[in-house]
Design an enzyme around this catalytic site. Structure first.
Site, PDB file in Angstrom:
ATOM      1  N   PHE A  11       0.904  -1.152  -0.085  1.00  0.00           N
ATOM      2  CA  PHE A  11      -0.034  -0.048   0.005  1.00  0.00           C
ATOM      3  C   PHE A  11       0.847   1.490  -0.005  1.00  0.00           C
ATOM      4  CE2 PHE A  11      -1.814   2.726   3.754  1.00  0.00           C
ATOM      5  CZ  PHE A  11      -2.225   3.698   2.676  1.00  0.00           C
ATOM      6  N   ILE A  12       1.681   1.450   0.836  1.00  0.00           N
ATOM      7  CA  ILE A  12       2.516   2.558   0.991  1.00  0.00           C
ATOM      8  C   ILE A  12       3.454   2.612  -0.125  1.00  0.00           C
ATOM      9  CG2 ILE A  12       4.284   4.045   2.424  1.00  0.00           C
ATOM     10  CD1 ILE A  12       2.578   2.932   4.987  1.00  0.00           C
ATOM     11  N   THR A  95      10.619 -12.192   9.334  1.00  0.00           N
ATOM     12  CA  THR A  95      10.547 -11.130   8.235  1.00  0.00           C
ATOM     13  C   THR A  95      11.202  -9.764   8.636  1.00  0.00           C
ATOM     14  OG1 THR A  95       8.629 -12.054   7.449  1.00  0.00           O
ATOM     15  CG2 THR A  95       9.164 -10.177   6.617  1.00  0.00           C
ATOM     16  N   ALA A 117      11.647   1.851   7.303  1.00  0.00           N
ATOM     17  CA  ALA A 117      10.210   2.385   7.836  1.00  0.00           C
ATOM     18  C   ALA A 117      10.181   1.492   9.098  1.00  0.00           C
ATOM     19  CB  ALA A 117       9.285   1.918   6.793  1.00  0.00           C
ATOM     20  N   TYR A 149       5.914  -7.535  17.355  1.00  0.00           N
ATOM     21  CA  TYR A 149       6.103  -6.636  16.344  1.00  0.00           C
ATOM     22  C   TYR A 149       6.780  -5.357  16.672  1.00  0.00           C
ATOM     23  CZ  TYR A 149       4.396  -3.261  12.601  1.00  0.00           C
ATOM     24  OH  TYR A 149       4.260  -2.318  11.647  1.00  0.00           O
TER      25      TYR A 149
END
Ligand code: UDP
Length: 320
Positions: A11-12, A95, A117, A149
């Site tokens: 998306f970004i 990941t 990011a 996360y």
């Protein structure tokens, strides 16, 4: 400039690709389509300045080849969305940590500039509102999957800043706050695409918890403006920047707003957190950025209001 965007079909990433192509940059995208989609970049494929590779950043030789071609690496590839994180914690941690390790190691070989990011999630349960970049991070217990996360992205930040300090690699960190806009999918739990989809279908709008938790939502165009500014700015490397908006709204009010703007007949229902996610799930009660650091650096000001953000998502979902 030649820019590699890992996660560029997300998306970004797809919005960032568009902006960089518009200003004449060459864009290379590396994306494994795990949460991204080929549809997001379909309209860019014919642009001669755009190239893409469908592969994971974990494939080191392919990532190396892509890093070598460019001047700047924007590392957006990550496991994202609270639902995905709760459901696939192993993938999230691997990941986020291993992918970033590979990108930084390869960028360092050729001293390529890197923009990493990160996320507002790293502030965790901090109560020090608004969140400033040098504030303490407050994580929950390790048996609460959600915090993996935040911890994985915090490790990415530590590693990026370590490369800057020890190896003089120009690494900048951007902590993104609830980014919204066209092409964001509700599949991974994100609230606005979910609420809009539910409202347009006149299905119940599902508010988790009592809806008193609040967030500040930023339009993807404002986030992309911040990212591009950080790519370009000579003083950005070695620093962490919040990118967000400081307009705060509770999730209950958000549901009402979406219902009104879509003229929906949906009922607003409250779903306990343990049903929405898992037993013992902990939410962040508030999340408000202090954006004065990036404003001082480059005059960053989010321009798109919440109603405009919602209108754009409503328009996108109604027409696609
Ligand atoms: N949320 C909700 N209903 C949904 C999806 C999310 O009430 O269908 C809530 C979620 O519990 C959180 C807020 O909306 O309090 C924002 O969730 P999101 O996953 O979009 O981002 P987060 O801020 O949690 O990273």
């Amino acid at each position: 400039m030649k820019v590699l965007i890992t996660g560029g079909a997300g998306f970004i990433g797809s919005h960032l690709s568009e902006r960089l192509l518009d200003r004449g940059d060459e864009v290379y995208v590396l994306d494994d389509l795990s949460t991204g989609s080929i549809d997001n970049i379909e309209h860019l494929k014919d642009n001669p300045s755009f190239r893409y590779t469908i592969e994971t950043v974990m494939n080191e030789p392919v990532t190396a080849e892509n890093v070598d071609r460019v001047d700047v690496v924007v590392h957006l590839a990550a496991a994202v969305g609270v639902r995905l994180i709760v459901e696939s914690p192993v993938r999230t941690i691997e990941t986020n940590v291993h992918g970033t390790e590979i990108v930084l190691k390869l960028a360092d070989k050729k001293k390529k500039r890197v923009l990493l990011a990160s996320t507002s999630e790293v502030y965790g349960k901090s109560q020090a509102f608004p969140f400033t970049e040098d504030a303490d991070l407050v994580m929950g217990a390790t048996d609460k999957g959600r915090w993996s996360y935040a911890c994985s992205k915090a490790i990415d930040e530590f590693l990026g800043l370590a490369y800057y300090k020890e190896k003089r690699l120009p690494v900048t960190i951007a902590r993104l706050f609830n980014t919204v806009g066209p092409r964001q999918t509700g599949r991974y739990g994100m609230v606005i695409p979910n609420f809009v989809r539910q409202a347009l279908a006149n299905e119940p709008i599902t508010v988790y918890g009592d809806g008193s938790q609040s967030r500040c939502f930023t339009d993807v165009s404002d986030v992309v403006g911040g990212l591009v500014g950080l790519i370009d700015h000579p003083e950005a490397p070695g620093q962490v920047f919040n990118i967000g908006s400081d307009f705060e709204i509770s999730i209950r009010e958000l549901a009402e707003r979406v219902k009104a703007l879509t003229k929906s007949t949906s009922e607003i229902v409250f779903v306990p957190y343990e049903k929405a996610y898992e037993e013992g799930f902990e939410d962040m009660a508030r999340r408000v950025p202090d954006v004065s650091k990036i404003t001082r650096l480059m005059g960053y000001q989010p321009k798109v209001s919440l109603d405009e953000i919602l209108q754009r998502v409503i328009h996108h979902q109604s027409t696609s």
